[in-house]
Scaffold this active site. Structure first.
Site, PDB file in Angstrom:
ATOM      1  CG  ASP A 182      28.409  -2.302   2.213  1.00  0.00           C
ATOM      2  OD1 ASP A 182      28.502  -1.203   1.602  1.00  0.00           O
ATOM      3  OD2 ASP A 182      27.286  -2.437   1.791  1.00  0.00           O
ATOM      4  CE  LYS A 195      25.756  -0.016  -0.031  1.00  0.00           C
ATOM      5  NZ  LYS A 195      25.085  -1.413   0.104  1.00  0.00           N
ATOM      6  CB  CYS A 253      26.461  -4.543  -1.329  1.00  0.00           C
ATOM      7  SG  CYS A 253      25.210  -4.414  -0.346  1.00  0.00           S
TER       8      CYS A 253
END
Length: 241
Positions: A44, A142, A187
Site C-alpha cells: 500500500d 484489496k 496492513c
C-alpha cells in the site's frame, strides 16, 4: 584462543544467524541474500498514505527510497493496492454521526472508521510515482468489497475471504517474504501475521515501513508479530545487489 575453540564459536555464530534468518541464504558479512524462493512485498505505498494524502502516515514517503534500494536484490516483487469503492463500509462518512478513528462493531468484528481514502480510480489510490519497481510481477488490489474492509494481503477483514495471494506464492514455490510499506501497525502487520499463519518465513523490514500508532497500536503490532515468529530486520541486513 585455540583453533578448535575459534571454529566452534564460528559455527555457533553462523547457527545463530541461520536461526534468525531462516531459509534465506547468508551473503557477505552475514547479510541475507534473497534467492528465487524469496519475495519482496510492498504494501500500500500509495498517494493516500503519504504526505498530502487522505490518510497520510507520518513520514510515509520515506519508505520509498528504501524500497527502491532493496528492489534490485529481489527476483520476485509484489505490490498491494488499497482499492475501495465509494461509500465503503470502513469510511466514517458511511456511518452518520461517526468520526474518523472511532471504532464500531460490524458483522465480522471491530472496525476502525477511516477518512474516505484510496477510492477506486482516483489519484489518491494510485501507487506513489517515485516507486521504482518496474520488474514487479503482480499488483494485488484489496478492499474492493464494499461491505468488508481489508488490511492483509492474504485475507479480507472478515478472515474468510481470500485474496488469492497464498495460492499464487505457493504455486510459484516462494517460501520467504520480506514485507515493507504502509502502515506498520495495520496492513503490514496483518500481512506478516497471515504470512506466518500460511507457513511462510516472514521478515518485516523496519526502516522500509512507517506506522500510524493509534492508541498504542504500533507496539502491540510488533509484539504480535514477534510472538508469531515474524523476524524484525532492517534494510542494512539485506545483501544488496
Amino acid at each position: 584462543m585455540p583453533i578448535d575453540r575459534r571454529i566452534t564459536l564460528q559455527f555457533l555464530y553462523m547457527g545463530g544467524l541461520c536461526a534468525v534468518f531462516g531459509r534465506s541464504s547468508l551473503g557477505l558479512a552475514g547479510k541475507i541474500k534473497p534467492d528465487a524462493a524469496c519475495a519482496l512485498i510492498i504494501v500500500d505505498v500509495q498517494n493516500c498514505f503519504v504526505t498530502g494524502g487522505t490518510l497520510a502516515v507520518a513520514q510515509g514517503e520515506e519508505v520509498v527510497p528504501v524500497i527502491n534500494r532493496l528492489a534490485p536484490s529481489f527476483q520476485n516483487i509484489i505490490l498491494t493496492q488499497d482499492w475501495h469503492s465509494a461509500g465503503h463500509i470502513s469510511f466514517a462518512s458511511s456511518h452518520p454521526g461517526k468520526k474518523p478513528f472511532e471504532t464500531i462493531r460490524l458483522s465480522y468484528g471491530d472496525q476502525v472508521l477511516w477518512p474516505d481514502h484510496c477510492v477506486q480510480g482516483t489519484p489518491d489510490a494510485s501507487l506513489d510515482a517515485d516507486l521504482r519497481v518496474p520488474q514487479a510481477e503482480l499488483i494485488l488490489r484489496k478492499g474492493f468489497h464494499k461491505d468488508i474492509d481489508s488490511y492483509s494481503a492474504f485475507e479480507e477483514a472478515d478472515r474468510i475471504t481470500p485474496t488469492g495471494l497464498e495460492a499464487y506464492l505457493k504455486q510459484r514455490k516462494i517460501k520467504s517474504l520480506f514485507v515493507t510499506g504502509l502502515a506498520t501497525d495495520f496492513c503490514v502487520a496483518w500481512t506478516a501475521l497471515d504470512a506466518r499463519a500460511d507457513a511462510f518465513d516472514c521478515y518485516v523490514i523496519e526502516d522500509a515501513c512507517r506506522g500510524i500508532d493509534l492508541n498504542g497500536s504500533l507496539a502491540a503490532a510488533w509484539k504480535k508479530m514477534a510472538d508469531s515468529g515474524v523476524k524484525r530486520i532492517r534494510s542494512a541486513d539485506i545483501d544488496l545487489a
